[in-house]
Design an enzyme around this catalytic site. Structure first.
Site, PDB file in Angstrom:
ATOM      1  N   LYS A 185      16.098  20.976 -12.724  1.00  0.00           N
ATOM      2  CA  LYS A 185      15.485  19.660 -12.907  1.00  0.00           C
ATOM      3  C   LYS A 185      16.344  18.617 -13.599  1.00  0.00           C
ATOM      4  CE  LYS A 185      11.204  18.968 -12.761  1.00  0.00           C
ATOM      5  NZ  LYS A 185      10.490  17.955 -12.109  1.00  0.00           N
ATOM      6  N   GLU A 241       9.383   7.056 -17.744  1.00  0.00           N
ATOM      7  CA  GLU A 241       8.025   7.499 -18.038  1.00  0.00           C
ATOM      8  C   GLU A 241       7.569   7.022 -19.410  1.00  0.00           C
ATOM      9  OE1 GLU A 241       8.008  11.768 -17.142  1.00  0.00           O
ATOM     10  OE2 GLU A 241       9.226  11.273 -15.393  1.00  0.00           O
ATOM     11  N   HIS A 291       0.828  -1.216   0.000  1.00  0.00           N
ATOM     12  CA  HIS A 291       0.000   0.000   0.000  1.00  0.00           C
ATOM     13  C   HIS A 291       0.859   1.263   0.000  1.00  0.00           C
ATOM     14  CE1 HIS A 291      -3.307  -2.753   1.098  1.00  0.00           C
ATOM     15  NE2 HIS A 291      -2.385  -3.305   1.873  1.00  0.00           N
ATOM     16  N   SER A 314      14.566  20.515 -17.692  1.00  0.00           N
ATOM     17  CA  SER A 314      13.313  21.228 -17.920  1.00  0.00           C
ATOM     18  C   SER A 314      13.616  22.511 -18.677  1.00  0.00           C
ATOM     19  CB  SER A 314      12.667  21.545 -16.573  1.00  0.00           C
ATOM     20  OG  SER A 314      11.867  22.710 -16.661  1.00  0.00           O
TER      21      SER A 314
END
Ligand code: ARG
Length: 460
Positions: free
Chosen positions: A286, A293, A159, A280
Protein backbone atom coordinates in the site's frame (compact mmCIF):
# COMPACT_ATOMS: atom_id res chain seq x y z
CA UNK A 1 -1.67 44.58 46.71
CA UNK A 2 -0.80 41.09 47.98
CA UNK A 3 1.25 39.02 45.58
CA UNK A 4 -0.85 36.00 45.01
CA UNK A 5 -4.26 37.55 45.33
CA UNK A 6 -6.66 38.24 42.54
CA UNK A 7 -7.55 41.81 41.57
CA UNK A 8 -10.99 41.33 43.08
CA UNK A 9 -9.87 39.60 46.31
CA UNK A 10 -11.29 42.38 48.52
CA UNK A 11 -14.72 41.86 47.15
CA UNK A 12 -14.52 38.07 46.81
CA UNK A 13 -12.59 37.20 49.92
CA UNK A 14 -12.88 33.43 49.77
CA UNK A 15 -11.17 32.75 46.46
CA UNK A 16 -12.40 30.33 43.83
CA UNK A 17 -12.86 26.60 44.06
CA UNK A 18 -10.04 24.66 42.47
CA UNK A 19 -12.40 23.28 39.86
CA UNK A 20 -13.77 26.63 38.84
CA UNK A 21 -10.31 28.15 38.78
CA UNK A 22 -9.24 25.55 36.25
CA UNK A 23 -12.43 25.68 34.20
CA UNK A 24 -12.82 29.47 34.28
CA UNK A 25 -9.23 30.18 33.37
CA UNK A 26 -8.35 30.85 29.76
CA UNK A 27 -4.63 31.42 30.16
CA UNK A 28 -3.65 28.24 28.37
CA UNK A 29 -5.45 29.47 25.29
CA UNK A 30 -5.14 33.25 25.38
CA UNK A 31 -1.45 33.36 26.25
CA UNK A 32 -1.14 33.23 22.50
CA UNK A 33 -2.26 36.89 22.56
CA UNK A 34 0.66 38.10 24.67
CA UNK A 35 2.32 40.13 21.93
CA UNK A 36 -0.91 41.84 20.97
CA UNK A 37 -1.75 42.46 24.62
CA UNK A 38 1.61 44.02 25.40
CA UNK A 39 1.54 46.13 22.25
CA UNK A 40 -1.94 47.44 23.05
CA UNK A 41 -0.93 48.14 26.65
CA UNK A 42 2.14 50.08 25.55
CA UNK A 43 0.12 52.17 23.11
CA UNK A 44 -2.55 52.71 25.76
CA UNK A 45 0.12 53.88 28.20
CA UNK A 46 1.64 56.30 25.67
CA UNK A 47 -1.81 57.75 25.19
CA UNK A 48 -2.39 58.07 28.96
CA UNK A 49 0.92 59.92 29.29
CA UNK A 50 0.21 62.17 26.30
CA UNK A 51 -3.21 63.06 27.69
CA UNK A 52 -1.66 63.72 31.11
CA UNK A 53 -3.98 61.15 32.64
CA UNK A 54 -1.12 59.34 34.40
CA UNK A 55 2.30 60.63 35.54
CA UNK A 56 4.93 60.29 32.83
CA UNK A 57 7.40 58.69 35.24
CA UNK A 58 5.01 55.85 36.08
CA UNK A 59 3.98 55.46 32.47
CA UNK A 60 7.55 55.03 31.33
CA UNK A 61 8.15 52.43 34.03
CA UNK A 62 5.07 50.56 32.82
CA UNK A 63 6.36 50.52 29.25
CA UNK A 64 9.77 49.31 30.32
CA UNK A 65 8.22 46.60 32.48
CA UNK A 66 5.93 45.46 29.68
CA UNK A 67 8.87 45.13 27.30
CA UNK A 68 10.70 43.05 29.88
CA UNK A 69 7.66 40.79 30.25
CA UNK A 70 7.49 40.33 26.49
CA UNK A 71 11.09 39.14 26.49
CA UNK A 72 10.38 36.79 29.38
CA UNK A 73 7.50 35.22 27.48
CA UNK A 74 9.52 35.12 24.24
CA UNK A 75 12.20 33.17 26.07
CA UNK A 76 9.77 30.85 27.83
CA UNK A 77 10.75 32.28 31.18
CA UNK A 78 7.33 33.55 32.18
CA UNK A 79 5.28 31.58 34.69
CA UNK A 80 1.65 31.62 33.59
CA UNK A 81 -0.76 31.19 36.48
CA UNK A 82 -4.23 29.74 36.18
CA UNK A 83 -5.24 31.66 39.25
CA UNK A 84 -4.95 34.95 37.36
CA UNK A 85 -7.34 33.68 34.75
CA UNK A 86 -6.12 35.16 31.52
CA UNK A 87 -3.22 36.75 29.70
CA UNK A 88 -4.29 40.27 30.69
CA UNK A 89 -4.19 39.66 34.42
CA UNK A 90 -1.11 37.47 34.24
CA UNK A 91 0.75 40.33 32.62
CA UNK A 92 -0.64 42.93 34.98
CA UNK A 93 0.32 40.81 38.00
CA UNK A 94 3.84 40.33 36.71
CA UNK A 95 4.11 44.06 36.06
CA UNK A 96 3.39 44.70 39.75
CA UNK A 97 6.20 42.31 40.65
CA UNK A 98 8.64 44.10 38.38
CA UNK A 99 7.80 47.79 38.87
CA UNK A 100 5.67 47.84 42.00
CA UNK A 101 2.81 50.28 42.58
CA UNK A 102 3.33 52.19 39.29
CA UNK A 103 1.76 49.17 37.59
CA UNK A 104 -1.52 50.25 39.11
CA UNK A 105 -1.77 53.08 36.57
CA UNK A 106 -1.94 50.77 33.57
CA UNK A 107 -5.58 49.80 33.82
CA UNK A 108 -6.76 53.41 33.85
CA UNK A 109 -9.60 54.07 31.40
CA UNK A 110 -9.85 50.53 30.12
CA UNK A 111 -11.41 47.21 31.01
CA UNK A 112 -10.48 43.69 30.05
CA UNK A 113 -13.62 43.84 27.91
CA UNK A 114 -12.19 46.33 25.45
CA UNK A 115 -8.67 45.00 26.03
CA UNK A 116 -9.43 41.44 24.99
CA UNK A 117 -11.37 42.38 21.89
CA UNK A 118 -8.62 44.79 20.81
CA UNK A 119 -5.94 42.12 21.21
CA UNK A 120 -8.08 39.56 19.48
CA UNK A 121 -8.86 41.83 16.53
CA UNK A 122 -5.17 42.56 16.01
CA UNK A 123 -4.45 38.84 16.11
CA UNK A 124 -7.21 37.97 13.66
CA UNK A 125 -6.06 40.70 11.30
CA UNK A 126 -2.49 39.42 11.20
CA UNK A 127 -3.56 35.82 10.98
CA UNK A 128 -5.87 36.67 8.10
CA UNK A 129 -2.93 38.21 6.27
CA UNK A 130 -1.01 35.04 7.00
CA UNK A 131 -3.72 32.81 5.55
CA UNK A 132 -3.80 34.99 2.44
CA UNK A 133 -0.07 34.36 1.97
CA UNK A 134 -0.64 30.62 2.20
CA UNK A 135 -3.49 30.91 -0.30
CA UNK A 136 -1.16 32.74 -2.67
CA UNK A 137 1.40 29.97 -2.33
CA UNK A 138 -1.19 27.33 -3.05
CA UNK A 139 -2.41 29.25 -6.09
CA UNK A 140 1.18 29.54 -7.30
CA UNK A 141 1.72 25.79 -6.92
CA UNK A 142 -1.46 25.05 -8.85
CA UNK A 143 -0.42 27.43 -11.63
CA UNK A 144 2.94 25.68 -11.94
CA UNK A 145 1.24 22.29 -12.16
CA UNK A 146 -1.30 23.66 -14.65
CA UNK A 147 1.42 25.03 -16.87
CA UNK A 148 2.78 21.50 -17.36
CA UNK A 149 -0.63 20.06 -18.05
CA UNK A 150 -2.28 22.41 -20.52
CA UNK A 151 -2.46 19.65 -23.11
CA UNK A 152 -3.26 16.88 -20.65
CA UNK A 153 -6.71 15.71 -21.62
CA UNK A 154 -8.94 14.02 -19.06
CA UNK A 155 -12.62 13.24 -18.86
CA UNK A 156 -14.56 15.96 -17.10
CA UNK A 157 -17.25 14.41 -14.93
CA UNK A 158 -20.79 15.11 -13.96
CA UNK A 159 -22.36 12.63 -11.56
CA UNK A 160 -18.91 10.96 -11.65
CA UNK A 161 -19.85 9.72 -15.12
CA UNK A 162 -17.57 10.65 -17.98
CA UNK A 163 -19.02 13.81 -19.43
CA UNK A 164 -16.75 15.74 -21.81
CA UNK A 165 -13.00 15.93 -22.40
CA UNK A 166 -11.29 18.78 -20.56
CA UNK A 167 -7.75 19.89 -19.94
CA UNK A 168 -6.29 18.83 -16.59
CA UNK A 169 -4.98 22.39 -16.31
CA UNK A 170 -8.48 23.76 -16.82
CA UNK A 171 -9.72 21.43 -14.12
CA UNK A 172 -7.01 22.66 -11.73
CA UNK A 173 -7.73 26.28 -12.57
CA UNK A 174 -11.30 25.77 -11.37
CA UNK A 175 -9.73 25.51 -7.92
CA UNK A 176 -7.71 28.64 -8.52
CA UNK A 177 -11.00 30.48 -9.04
CA UNK A 178 -12.33 29.12 -5.73
CA UNK A 179 -9.15 30.04 -3.90
CA UNK A 180 -9.21 33.57 -5.34
CA UNK A 181 -12.73 33.98 -3.98
CA UNK A 182 -11.52 32.65 -0.64
CA UNK A 183 -8.79 35.25 -0.68
CA UNK A 184 -11.34 37.97 -1.37
CA UNK A 185 -13.46 36.77 1.54
CA UNK A 186 -10.48 37.02 3.87
CA UNK A 187 -9.48 40.40 2.41
CA UNK A 188 -12.98 41.68 2.92
CA UNK A 189 -12.76 40.72 6.58
CA UNK A 190 -9.69 42.88 6.95
CA UNK A 191 -11.74 45.88 5.82
CA UNK A 192 -14.52 45.17 8.30
CA UNK A 193 -12.22 44.47 11.23
CA UNK A 194 -10.38 47.76 10.85
CA UNK A 195 -11.98 49.63 13.80
CA UNK A 196 -10.30 49.78 17.19
CA UNK A 197 -12.41 48.99 20.29
CA UNK A 198 -9.79 50.15 22.82
CA UNK A 199 -11.14 52.86 25.11
CA UNK A 200 -14.67 51.50 25.15
CA UNK A 201 -13.78 50.32 28.67
CA UNK A 202 -16.29 47.98 30.33
CA UNK A 203 -19.16 48.99 28.04
CA UNK A 204 -19.98 52.65 28.62
CA UNK A 205 -16.83 54.45 27.57
CA UNK A 206 -14.88 56.45 30.15
CA UNK A 207 -14.79 59.84 31.88
CA UNK A 208 -11.02 60.11 31.38
CA UNK A 209 -10.06 62.39 28.51
CA UNK A 210 -8.58 59.63 26.37
CA UNK A 211 -7.57 59.94 22.72
CA UNK A 212 -9.06 56.96 20.94
CA UNK A 213 -7.98 58.16 17.52
CA UNK A 214 -4.38 58.08 18.70
CA UNK A 215 -4.56 54.50 20.02
CA UNK A 216 -6.48 53.30 16.97
CA UNK A 217 -3.88 54.72 14.62
CA UNK A 218 -0.90 53.45 16.60
CA UNK A 219 -2.38 49.97 16.65
CA UNK A 220 -2.84 49.98 12.89
CA UNK A 221 -6.60 50.47 12.78
CA UNK A 222 -8.29 52.91 10.47
CA UNK A 223 -10.45 54.45 13.17
CA UNK A 224 -11.94 53.84 16.62
CA UNK A 225 -15.23 51.96 16.88
CA UNK A 226 -18.32 54.17 17.14
CA UNK A 227 -20.28 52.57 19.93
CA UNK A 228 -18.78 51.39 23.21
CA UNK A 229 -21.49 48.79 23.86
CA UNK A 230 -21.17 47.27 20.40
CA UNK A 231 -17.40 47.32 20.74
CA UNK A 232 -17.24 44.95 23.70
CA UNK A 233 -20.10 42.78 22.40
CA UNK A 234 -19.03 42.34 18.81
CA UNK A 235 -17.53 39.09 17.65
CA UNK A 236 -18.62 39.42 14.00
CA UNK A 237 -14.99 39.56 13.01
CA UNK A 238 -14.40 36.14 14.59
CA UNK A 239 -17.42 34.73 12.80
CA UNK A 240 -16.25 36.24 9.51
CA UNK A 241 -12.86 34.64 9.95
CA UNK A 242 -14.36 31.27 10.88
CA UNK A 243 -16.77 31.48 7.99
CA UNK A 244 -14.10 32.31 5.43
CA UNK A 245 -12.00 29.49 6.89
CA UNK A 246 -14.89 27.03 6.66
CA UNK A 247 -15.57 27.89 3.03
CA UNK A 248 -11.89 27.67 2.17
CA UNK A 249 -11.61 24.32 3.96
CA UNK A 250 -14.60 23.10 1.97
CA UNK A 251 -12.82 23.97 -1.29
CA UNK A 252 -9.66 22.22 -0.13
CA UNK A 253 -11.74 19.22 0.86
CA UNK A 254 -13.22 18.94 -2.62
CA UNK A 255 -9.76 19.12 -4.14
CA UNK A 256 -8.55 16.48 -1.69
CA UNK A 257 -11.50 14.27 -2.49
CA UNK A 258 -10.79 14.59 -6.22
CA UNK A 259 -7.17 13.63 -5.61
CA UNK A 260 -8.16 10.62 -3.53
CA UNK A 261 -10.40 9.43 -6.35
CA UNK A 262 -7.88 10.21 -9.09
CA UNK A 263 -5.14 8.43 -7.12
CA UNK A 264 -7.15 5.21 -6.73
CA UNK A 265 -6.21 2.18 -8.81
CA UNK A 266 -9.65 2.34 -10.36
CA UNK A 267 -8.88 5.77 -11.83
CA UNK A 268 -5.10 5.93 -11.96
CA UNK A 269 -5.03 9.55 -13.13
CA UNK A 270 -2.40 10.81 -10.73
CA UNK A 271 0.29 9.54 -8.45
CA UNK A 272 2.08 11.21 -5.55
CA UNK A 273 5.69 11.04 -4.50
CA UNK A 274 6.42 9.01 -1.38
CA UNK A 275 6.97 12.22 0.61
CA UNK A 276 3.23 12.63 1.01
CA UNK A 277 2.19 8.98 1.26
CA UNK A 278 1.95 6.44 4.04
CA UNK A 279 2.03 2.65 4.00
CA UNK A 280 -0.13 0.06 5.68
CA UNK A 281 0.80 -1.91 8.78
CA UNK A 282 -0.57 -5.11 7.24
CA UNK A 283 -0.71 -4.69 3.46
CA UNK A 284 2.85 -4.49 2.14
CA UNK A 285 1.87 -3.06 -1.22
CA UNK A 286 0.00 0.00 0.00
CA UNK A 287 0.71 3.67 -0.62
CA UNK A 288 -2.01 5.85 0.82
CA UNK A 289 -2.69 9.56 0.23
CA UNK A 290 -3.19 10.42 3.93
CA UNK A 291 -2.68 14.20 3.64
CA UNK A 292 -5.63 14.44 1.28
CA UNK A 293 -7.76 12.49 3.70
CA UNK A 294 -6.72 14.71 6.59
CA UNK A 295 -7.61 17.82 4.60
CA UNK A 296 -11.03 16.34 3.88
CA UNK A 297 -11.60 15.17 7.44
CA UNK A 298 -10.46 18.33 9.16
CA UNK A 299 -12.89 20.43 7.20
CA UNK A 300 -15.28 19.18 9.86
CA UNK A 301 -13.23 21.04 12.48
CA UNK A 302 -13.50 24.28 10.52
CA UNK A 303 -17.24 23.81 10.12
CA UNK A 304 -17.67 22.90 13.79
CA UNK A 305 -15.82 25.97 15.04
CA UNK A 306 -17.97 28.27 12.94
CA UNK A 307 -21.10 26.58 14.18
CA UNK A 308 -19.92 26.81 17.80
CA UNK A 309 -19.18 30.52 17.51
CA UNK A 310 -22.52 31.31 15.89
CA UNK A 311 -24.26 29.37 18.62
CA UNK A 312 -22.35 31.11 21.41
CA UNK A 313 -23.54 34.47 20.05
CA UNK A 314 -27.09 33.54 19.27
CA UNK A 315 -28.84 34.17 22.59
CA UNK A 316 -26.29 36.45 24.22
CA UNK A 317 -27.77 39.66 25.65
CA UNK A 318 -25.84 42.68 24.46
CA UNK A 319 -22.43 43.45 25.92
CA UNK A 320 -19.81 41.22 27.51
CA UNK A 321 -20.48 37.80 29.00
CA UNK A 322 -18.07 35.07 29.94
CA UNK A 323 -19.49 32.96 27.13
CA UNK A 324 -17.30 35.06 24.88
CA UNK A 325 -14.11 33.79 26.46
CA UNK A 326 -14.27 30.61 24.39
CA UNK A 327 -14.18 32.57 21.12
CA UNK A 328 -10.41 32.50 20.99
CA UNK A 329 -9.96 28.76 21.19
CA UNK A 330 -12.33 28.32 18.23
CA UNK A 331 -10.57 30.89 16.09
CA UNK A 332 -7.06 29.72 16.99
CA UNK A 333 -8.05 26.16 16.21
CA UNK A 334 -9.59 27.09 12.87
CA UNK A 335 -6.51 29.08 11.94
CA UNK A 336 -4.15 26.22 12.84
CA UNK A 337 -6.29 23.67 11.09
CA UNK A 338 -6.72 25.68 7.91
CA UNK A 339 -3.06 26.61 7.77
CA UNK A 340 -2.07 22.96 8.02
CA UNK A 341 -4.60 22.00 5.36
CA UNK A 342 -3.22 24.68 3.05
CA UNK A 343 0.30 23.43 3.69
CA UNK A 344 -0.74 19.87 2.92
CA UNK A 345 -2.55 20.96 -0.24
CA UNK A 346 0.57 22.78 -1.42
CA UNK A 347 2.70 19.68 -0.83
CA UNK A 348 0.21 17.42 -2.53
CA UNK A 349 0.19 19.59 -5.64
CA UNK A 350 3.95 19.86 -5.71
CA UNK A 351 4.33 16.10 -5.41
CA UNK A 352 1.69 15.16 -7.94
CA UNK A 353 2.43 13.47 -11.26
CA UNK A 354 -0.19 13.07 -13.94
CA UNK A 355 -0.55 9.73 -15.69
CA UNK A 356 -1.40 11.29 -19.00
CA UNK A 357 -2.06 8.08 -20.93
CA UNK A 358 -4.53 6.80 -18.39
CA UNK A 359 -6.33 10.11 -18.39
CA UNK A 360 -6.56 10.19 -22.16
CA UNK A 361 -7.73 6.60 -22.38
CA UNK A 362 -10.40 7.27 -19.82
CA UNK A 363 -11.43 10.44 -21.67
CA UNK A 364 -12.10 8.25 -24.72
CA UNK A 365 -14.48 6.03 -22.80
CA UNK A 366 -18.13 6.74 -22.21
CA UNK A 367 -18.85 8.46 -25.55
CA UNK A 368 -17.53 11.79 -24.25
CA UNK A 369 -17.61 13.39 -27.71
CA UNK A 370 -21.26 12.64 -28.43
CA UNK A 371 -22.10 16.27 -27.66
CA UNK A 372 -19.50 17.39 -30.20
CA UNK A 373 -21.34 15.47 -32.90
CA UNK A 374 -24.65 17.00 -31.88
CA UNK A 375 -23.00 20.44 -31.93
CA UNK A 376 -21.55 19.70 -35.38
CA UNK A 377 -24.97 18.76 -36.80
CA UNK A 378 -26.43 21.90 -35.33
CA UNK A 379 -23.63 24.19 -36.53
CA UNK A 380 -22.85 22.69 -39.93
CA UNK A 381 -26.17 21.15 -40.99
CA UNK A 382 -28.19 23.87 -39.29
CA UNK A 383 -30.31 21.27 -37.49
CA UNK A 384 -32.10 22.42 -34.37
CA UNK A 385 -29.86 21.30 -31.51
CA UNK A 386 -32.49 18.82 -30.26
CA UNK A 387 -32.49 17.03 -33.61
CA UNK A 388 -28.68 16.75 -33.60
CA UNK A 389 -28.82 15.55 -29.99
CA UNK A 390 -31.36 12.88 -30.96
CA UNK A 391 -29.28 11.60 -33.86
CA UNK A 392 -26.13 11.56 -31.78
CA UNK A 393 -27.85 9.60 -29.00
CA UNK A 394 -28.96 7.01 -31.61
CA UNK A 395 -25.38 6.73 -32.72
CA UNK A 396 -24.24 6.16 -29.12
CA UNK A 397 -26.86 3.41 -28.64
CA UNK A 398 -25.63 1.73 -31.82
CA UNK A 399 -21.94 1.94 -30.88
CA UNK A 400 -22.67 0.75 -27.35
CA UNK A 401 -24.48 -2.31 -28.69
CA UNK A 402 -21.51 -3.06 -30.96
CA UNK A 403 -19.14 -2.42 -28.02
CA UNK A 404 -17.04 0.07 -29.98
CA UNK A 405 -16.10 3.74 -29.61
CA UNK A 406 -17.66 6.45 -31.76
CA UNK A 407 -14.42 7.00 -33.67
CA UNK A 408 -14.45 3.31 -34.62
CA UNK A 409 -17.71 3.67 -36.56
CA UNK A 410 -17.48 3.52 -40.34
CA UNK A 411 -18.77 6.19 -42.72
CA UNK A 412 -21.46 3.78 -43.89
CA UNK A 413 -22.67 3.15 -40.37
CA UNK A 414 -22.88 6.85 -39.59
CA UNK A 415 -24.69 7.57 -42.85
CA UNK A 416 -27.45 5.19 -41.77
CA UNK A 417 -28.31 7.84 -39.15
CA UNK A 418 -27.48 11.05 -40.96
CA UNK A 419 -25.93 12.02 -44.28
CA UNK A 420 -22.64 13.70 -43.42
CA UNK A 421 -19.18 13.92 -44.84
CA UNK A 422 -16.81 13.98 -41.89
CA UNK A 423 -13.31 13.03 -40.91
CA UNK A 424 -14.43 10.45 -38.34
CA UNK A 425 -11.32 10.18 -36.13
CA UNK A 426 -11.09 13.98 -36.02
CA UNK A 427 -14.80 14.42 -35.30
CA UNK A 428 -14.66 12.21 -32.22
CA UNK A 429 -11.14 12.99 -31.07
CA UNK A 430 -10.96 14.00 -27.43
CA UNK A 431 -8.19 16.58 -27.92
CA UNK A 432 -10.09 18.22 -30.76
CA UNK A 433 -13.17 18.22 -28.60
CA UNK A 434 -11.26 19.93 -25.78
CA UNK A 435 -9.78 22.53 -28.08
CA UNK A 436 -13.08 23.32 -29.73
CA UNK A 437 -14.36 24.79 -26.44
CA UNK A 438 -13.16 28.30 -27.18
CA UNK A 439 -16.02 30.16 -25.54
CA UNK A 440 -14.90 32.53 -22.76
CA UNK A 441 -14.06 30.40 -19.74
CA UNK A 442 -13.97 27.20 -21.81
CA UNK A 443 -11.36 24.45 -21.72
CA UNK A 444 -9.50 25.05 -25.03
CA UNK A 445 -5.74 25.16 -24.54
CA UNK A 446 -5.76 28.66 -26.02
CA UNK A 447 -8.04 29.85 -23.24
CA UNK A 448 -6.17 27.96 -20.56
CA UNK A 449 -2.83 29.48 -21.58
CA UNK A 450 -4.34 32.96 -21.46
CA UNK A 451 -5.85 32.33 -18.05
CA UNK A 452 -2.59 31.12 -16.54
CA UNK A 453 -0.91 34.34 -17.68
CA UNK A 454 -3.73 36.38 -16.20
CA UNK A 455 -3.63 34.57 -12.83
CA UNK A 456 0.11 35.05 -12.64
CA UNK A 457 -0.25 38.74 -13.32
CA UNK A 458 -2.95 39.09 -10.66
CA UNK A 459 -0.73 37.37 -8.10
CA UNK A 460 1.97 40.00 -8.43
N1 ARG B 1 -10.51 36.37 29.59
C1 ARG B 1 -11.63 37.17 29.23
C2 ARG B 1 -12.10 36.80 27.83
O1 ARG B 1 -11.36 36.26 27.11
C3 ARG B 1 -11.28 38.61 29.25
C4 ARG B 1 -12.44 39.52 29.46
C5 ARG B 1 -12.94 39.39 30.82
N2 ARG B 1 -13.97 40.31 31.16
C6 ARG B 1 -14.81 40.09 32.15
N3 ARG B 1 -15.70 41.00 32.38
N4 ARG B 1 -14.78 38.99 32.86
O2 ARG B 1 -13.19 37.02 27.46
Amino acid sequence: MKKNRTVWSNRLSKGNSKNFQRIGSSINVDKRLYKEDILASIVHTHMLIKQKIIPKKDGLRIIKGLKKIEKEIDKNKFKFKEQFEDIHQNIEKRLFQIIGESAGFLHTARSRNDQVVTDFKIWVKHSTEDIIKFLDNLIRSILNKSENNINTVMPGFTHLKNAQPVSFAHYLLAYVEMLIRDKKRFLNNIILIDECPLGSAALAGTAFKIDRKFTAKKLGFKKPTNNSIDSVSDRDFAIDFLSAAATCAMHLSRLAEDFIIFNSEAFGFVEFRDKVLTGSSIMPQKKNPDPAELIRGRTAINYGNLNSMLTIMKGLPISYYKDLQDDKELVFDSYDTLKDSLLMAIELIQNLNTKKNNMKQMAQKGYTTATDFADFLSMKKKFPFRKGYYISSKLVNYAEKKKIRLDQLSKGEINKFVKVDIDIPKMFDVVNSMNSKTSFGGTSTKNVKKMIIKYRKDLK
